[in-house]
Scaffold this motif. Structure first.
Motif, PDB file in Angstrom:
ATOM      1  N   UNK A 104       0.808  -1.218   0.000  1.00  0.00           N
ATOM      2  CA  UNK A 104       0.000   0.000   0.000  1.00  0.00           C
ATOM      3  C   UNK A 104       0.841   1.268   0.000  1.00  0.00           C
ATOM      4  N   UNK A 105       2.171   1.096   0.042  1.00  0.00           N
ATOM      5  CA  UNK A 105       3.101   2.240   0.061  1.00  0.00           C
ATOM      6  C   UNK A 105       4.234   1.969  -0.925  1.00  0.00           C
ATOM      7  N   UNK A 106       4.970   3.017  -1.300  1.00  0.00           N
ATOM      8  CA  UNK A 106       6.048   2.875  -2.275  1.00  0.00           C
ATOM      9  C   UNK A 106       7.053   4.016  -2.156  1.00  0.00           C
ATOM     10  N   UNK A 107       8.213   3.843  -2.765  1.00  0.00           N
ATOM     11  CA  UNK A 107       9.166   4.931  -3.025  1.00  0.00           C
ATOM     12  C   UNK A 107       9.696   4.722  -4.436  1.00  0.00           C
ATOM     13  N   UNK A 108       9.686   5.762  -5.214  1.00  0.00           N
ATOM     14  CA  UNK A 108      10.194   5.681  -6.583  1.00  0.00           C
ATOM     15  C   UNK A 108      11.667   6.075  -6.661  1.00  0.00           C
TER      16      UNK A 108
END
Length: 181
Positions: A104-108
């Motif tokens: 449900x979360x990310x970092x690009x």
């Protein structure tokens, strides 16, 4: 004595080496600790490697520098820290590993202190994500940071991706079951 030196002949005492330096028995001077090492004591005779999660950038250091948030260090005696990969983060200093972003979360980007919530209309169901996926036709997501998309219920439809709500079937039209993805 180790950790002291005498710069002249016929000295009556030896001088203690400063933190960040060391000496061997019989030395006429103190020597700076090398890069990636430190000596915290007055009168030190041995430089120590910076521990994992810390690093040294100059000679003669009395302490090591902690890896910053978003970075980590696995080696001892390091001269710098590595940035966390996309999909990972560290929210504290002096870390030896990075954590995966939760579902449900990310970092690009690399070197992040926190992960971002997936936007509305998107989701991510695995950890360590570098981006979130769009909800497919027939599904929607109206909240941030979700791991699944909801299915449009009977009487509703959704012909587009990445939607935050389903559309009500118009007059003379119906959807008898849940919309197919």
């Amino acid at each position: 004595t180790e950790g002291t030196y005498s710069a002249t002949n016929a000295s009556v005492s030896c001088t203690m080496c400063n933190p960040g330096t060391y000496s061997n028995p019989g030395s006429q001077e103190c020597y700076d600790c090398g890069i990636g090492t430190f000596q915290p004591l007055v009168g030190g005779f041995l430089c120590e490697n910076c521990t994992a999660g810390t690093y040294g950038i100059a000679e003669g250091q009395s302490t090591c520098i902690e890896c910053e948030k978003g970075k980590f260090g696995t080696a001892t005696g390091a001269q710098d820290c590595d940035e966390c990969q996309a999909g990972q983060f560290t929210d504290d200093t002096r870390q030896t590993v990075c954590d995966d972003c939760q579902a449900g979360r990310y970092t690009a980007d690399i070197g992040q202190e926190t992960c971002l919530n997936c936007a509305i209309g998107k989701y991510e169901n695995v950890g360590g994500a570098t981006e979130c996926m769009e909800c497919v036709e027939g599904r929607y997501q109206q909240f941030l940071g979700r791991t699944v998309c909801e299915i449009c219920g009977p009487g509703f439809y959704n012909p587009n991706t990445a939607q935050t709500a389903c559309l009500l079937c118009g007059n003379g039209l119906y959807m008898p079951t849940y919309a197919a993805p």
